[in-house]
Motif scaffolding. Structure first.
Motif, mmCIF file in Angstrom:
data_model
loop_
_atom_site.group_PDB
_atom_site.id
_atom_site.type_symbol
_atom_site.label_atom_id
_atom_site.label_comp_id
_atom_site.label_asym_id
_atom_site.label_seq_id
_atom_site.Cartn_x
_atom_site.Cartn_y
_atom_site.Cartn_z
ATOM 1 N N ALA A 60 0.732 -1.391 -0.085
ATOM 2 C CA ALA A 60 0.157 -0.112 0.090
ATOM 3 C C ALA A 60 0.867 1.485 -0.010
ATOM 4 C CB ALA A 60 -0.964 0.071 1.095
ATOM 5 N N GLY A 61 1.854 1.488 0.761
ATOM 6 C CA GLY A 61 2.768 2.512 0.837
ATOM 7 C C GLY A 61 3.332 2.811 -0.697
ATOM 8 N N ALA A 62 3.714 1.974 -1.681
ATOM 9 C CA ALA A 62 4.158 2.069 -2.484
ATOM 10 C C ALA A 62 3.585 2.790 -3.851
ATOM 11 C CB ALA A 62 5.176 0.763 -3.061
ATOM 12 N N ARG A 63 2.207 2.747 -3.884
ATOM 13 C CA ARG A 63 1.485 3.378 -4.789
ATOM 14 C C ARG A 63 0.294 4.234 -4.584
ATOM 15 N NH1 ARG A 63 2.851 -1.456 -6.569
ATOM 16 N NH2 ARG A 63 3.497 -2.015 -8.504
ATOM 17 N N ASN A 64 0.262 5.395 -5.014
ATOM 18 C CA ASN A 64 -0.799 6.002 -5.019
ATOM 19 C C ASN A 64 -2.164 5.353 -5.393
ATOM 20 O OD1 ASN A 64 -3.090 8.036 -6.172
ATOM 21 N ND2 ASN A 64 -1.846 9.302 -4.871
ATOM 22 N N VAL A 65 -3.119 5.295 -4.386
ATOM 23 C CA VAL A 65 -4.091 4.464 -4.393
ATOM 24 C C VAL A 65 -5.163 4.650 -5.932
ATOM 25 C CG1 VAL A 65 -5.956 5.878 -3.120
ATOM 26 C CG2 VAL A 65 -6.136 3.193 -3.158
ATOM 27 N N ALA A 66 -5.240 6.003 -6.167
ATOM 28 C CA ALA A 66 -6.142 6.391 -7.536
ATOM 29 C C ALA A 66 -5.529 5.916 -8.646
ATOM 30 C CB ALA A 66 -6.018 8.100 -7.374
ATOM 31 N N PHE A 67 -4.290 5.793 -8.660
ATOM 32 C CA PHE A 67 -3.503 5.452 -9.935
ATOM 33 C C PHE A 67 -3.422 3.689 -9.852
ATOM 34 C CE2 PHE A 67 -2.410 9.753 -9.665
ATOM 35 C CZ PHE A 67 -2.519 10.129 -11.020
ATOM 36 N N GLU A 123 -17.237 4.485 -7.642
ATOM 37 C CA GLU A 123 -17.879 5.370 -6.672
ATOM 38 C C GLU A 123 -16.571 6.665 -6.197
ATOM 39 O OE1 GLU A 123 -19.713 3.376 -3.071
ATOM 40 O OE2 GLU A 123 -20.015 1.561 -4.586
ATOM 41 N N PRO A 124 -16.994 7.530 -5.558
ATOM 42 C CA PRO A 124 -16.105 8.781 -5.278
ATOM 43 C C PRO A 124 -15.326 8.385 -4.119
ATOM 44 C CG PRO A 124 -18.185 9.491 -5.444
ATOM 45 C CD PRO A 124 -18.553 8.147 -5.492
ATOM 46 N N GLY A 125 -14.031 8.632 -4.160
ATOM 47 C CA GLY A 125 -12.948 8.180 -3.194
ATOM 48 C C GLY A 125 -13.581 9.027 -1.921
ATOM 49 N N PRO A 126 -13.046 8.214 -0.670
ATOM 50 C CA PRO A 126 -13.445 8.781 0.552
ATOM 51 C C PRO A 126 -12.859 10.229 0.773
ATOM 52 C CG PRO A 126 -12.079 7.092 1.022
ATOM 53 C CD PRO A 126 -12.303 7.339 -0.416
ATOM 54 N N ALA A 127 -13.303 10.773 1.695
ATOM 55 C CA ALA A 127 -12.974 12.072 2.375
ATOM 56 C C ALA A 127 -11.361 11.861 2.757
ATOM 57 C CB ALA A 127 -13.675 12.693 3.511
ATOM 58 N N ASP A 128 -10.509 13.010 2.784
ATOM 59 C CA ASP A 128 -9.100 12.713 2.885
ATOM 60 C C ASP A 128 -9.105 12.084 4.294
ATOM 61 O OD1 ASP A 128 -8.788 14.044 0.606
ATOM 62 O OD2 ASP A 128 -8.298 15.949 1.257
ATOM 63 N N GLY A 129 -7.981 11.150 4.443
ATOM 64 C CA GLY A 129 -7.632 10.712 5.471
ATOM 65 C C GLY A 129 -6.226 11.070 6.033
ATOM 66 N N VAL A 138 -12.929 10.060 -9.016
ATOM 67 C CA VAL A 138 -13.821 9.157 -9.612
ATOM 68 C C VAL A 138 -13.189 8.537 -11.029
ATOM 69 C CG1 VAL A 138 -16.150 8.700 -10.384
ATOM 70 C CG2 VAL A 138 -15.673 10.310 -8.490
ATOM 71 N N LEU A 139 -13.305 7.349 -11.122
ATOM 72 C CA LEU A 139 -13.004 6.534 -11.986
ATOM 73 C C LEU A 139 -13.809 6.599 -13.321
ATOM 74 C CD1 LEU A 139 -10.885 3.389 -11.019
ATOM 75 C CD2 LEU A 139 -10.070 5.778 -11.227
ATOM 76 N N ASN A 140 -13.515 7.039 -14.538
ATOM 77 C CA ASN A 140 -14.573 7.160 -15.432
ATOM 78 C C ASN A 140 -14.808 5.827 -16.088
ATOM 79 O OD1 ASN A 140 -15.303 9.928 -15.242
ATOM 80 N ND2 ASN A 140 -13.262 10.370 -16.059
ATOM 81 N N GLU A 141 -13.746 5.013 -16.073
ATOM 82 C CA GLU A 141 -13.518 3.622 -16.883
ATOM 83 C C GLU A 141 -13.530 2.674 -15.726
ATOM 84 O OE1 GLU A 141 -13.812 3.062 -19.934
ATOM 85 O OE2 GLU A 141 -14.079 5.027 -20.743
ATOM 86 N N ILE A 142 -14.653 2.159 -15.503
ATOM 87 C CA ILE A 142 -14.519 0.748 -14.551
ATOM 88 C C ILE A 142 -15.214 -0.433 -15.110
ATOM 89 C CG2 ILE A 142 -15.169 2.617 -12.485
ATOM 90 C CD1 ILE A 142 -18.154 1.547 -12.707
ATOM 91 N N PRO A 143 -14.606 -1.595 -14.719
ATOM 92 C CA PRO A 143 -14.779 -2.906 -15.130
ATOM 93 C C PRO A 143 -16.241 -3.391 -14.724
ATOM 94 C CG PRO A 143 -13.585 -3.112 -12.978
ATOM 95 C CD PRO A 143 -13.500 -1.798 -13.364
#
Length: 318
Positions: A60-67, A123-129, A138-143
């Motif tokens: 988890a610490g190695a990658r930005n979660v959105a990307f 779905e939208p990402g949660p509020a800043d943690g 929000v991802l426009n392309e979802i599986p």
């Protein structure tokens, strides 16, 4: 499992052979200094037709979660229903070496898992943690088929995070049945519940000579008596005895070479095809939904053929 040190020229042919032999899944690993998990998963998916591909694990610490969500969503779109995403803390030493170890690994994993699963569903990402900032993403392309997100963790608090926030567990080797049971209990997961994925790793050697198989698998068990693997041993009846055995040995290699054969059998999937099948059945009975075999030996391709002997017989001739 696709061996982490398999020559690059052999990676795709290894995956194709695994599919041809009848394996249900192939798992790629991301260990520091070897190969990236997503960089392996994409070509393996493209080079095969139906086999499931698991990534275990992405730290988890190695990658930005959105990307990370975009990468996983893209693979899941291109290869529907074939991807499983494993996430975890990563090995602390590796993460510290790379400057990616957080002050609160549990908080990061909880926030990361929550955000990743939401984003993969569109779905939208949660509020800043504390660590994960995805508000408004929000991802426009979802599986169409959202890949399961499972956590590769081993300690009770991390297992509890998996039970609350993930689709299941990835249990690293060795994953004896008692360890599977203890881990699912800590996670609060009910084995064999639809939608709950319990993936286990184990070193594996199959040979007509069961004793020879035990000797061949021993090198893969070198690390099991080391402190970081304590969680794997605590639920086992011989866990304390194994620690005492390690203390009497000059090093971990010696401990693996001289541990009793019955311990080797419990800590791996080893022996004749019938004996190996029994070990696999025991892991499924304890709750595993996927039992991943780690080939042991100098020639992974040959080992793969031996391991395929545990699979159900098929009508066609390979």
């Amino acid at each position: 499992m696709l061996p982490r040190d398999l020559p690059a020229r052999d990676v795709l042919s290894f995956a194709q052979r695994a599919e041809a032999l009848g394996f249900d899944q192939i798992w790629v690993v991301e260990d520091l200094g070897f190969r990236g998990g997503l960089a392996q998963a994409g070509p393996v998916l493209a080079a095969t037709q139906n086999i499931g591909v698991g990534v275990g694990i992405l730290p988890a610490g190695a990658r930005n979660v959105a990307f990370a969500a975009m990468e996983l969503a893209t693979l899941a779109q291109l290869f529907p229903g074939r991807l499983t995403a494993g996430i975890g803390h990563g090995m602390p030493d590796w993460m510290k070496q790379s400057g990616a170890w957080p002050a609160s690994p549990l908080a990061l994993l909880r926030e990361y898992t929550t955000a990743l699963r939401l984003l993969l569903r569109g779905e939208p990402g949660p509020a800043d943690g504390q660590y994960v900032q995805t508000a408004g993403v929000v991802l426009n392309e979802i599986p169409e088929i959202v890949p399961p997100v499972i956590l590769g963790v081993r300690r009770p608090k991390s297992l509890a995070v998996a039970g609350q926030f993930a689709d299941g567990l990835l249990l690293a080797e060795p994953a004896a049945p008692a360890y599977i049971t203890a881990s699912t209990e800590h996670a609060g997961m009910v084995p064999h519940t639809p939608g709950t994925h319990i993936v286990t790793y184990d070193a594996a050697v199959v040979d007509d000579d069961g004793d020879a198989a035990i000797e061949r698998v021993r090198p893969a068990l070198t690390v099991v008596s080391e402190p970081a693997w304590a969680a794997h041993l605590d639920p086992l009846t011989f866990g304390q005895a194994l620690r005492a055995h390690r203390e009497k040995c000059p090093d971990a290699n010696s401990a693996a070479r001289t541990m009793p054969a019955e311990w080797v059998r419990a800590l791996s999937i080893v022996g004749t095809p019938d004996q190996a099948r029994e070990s696999i059945r025991a892991r499924h009975a304890a709750g595993a939904t996927s039992v991943v075999l780690i080939p042991v030996g100098a020639d992974p391709s040959a080992s793969l053929g031996d391991l395929a002997r545990v699979l159900p017989q098929r009508d066609d001739t390979l």
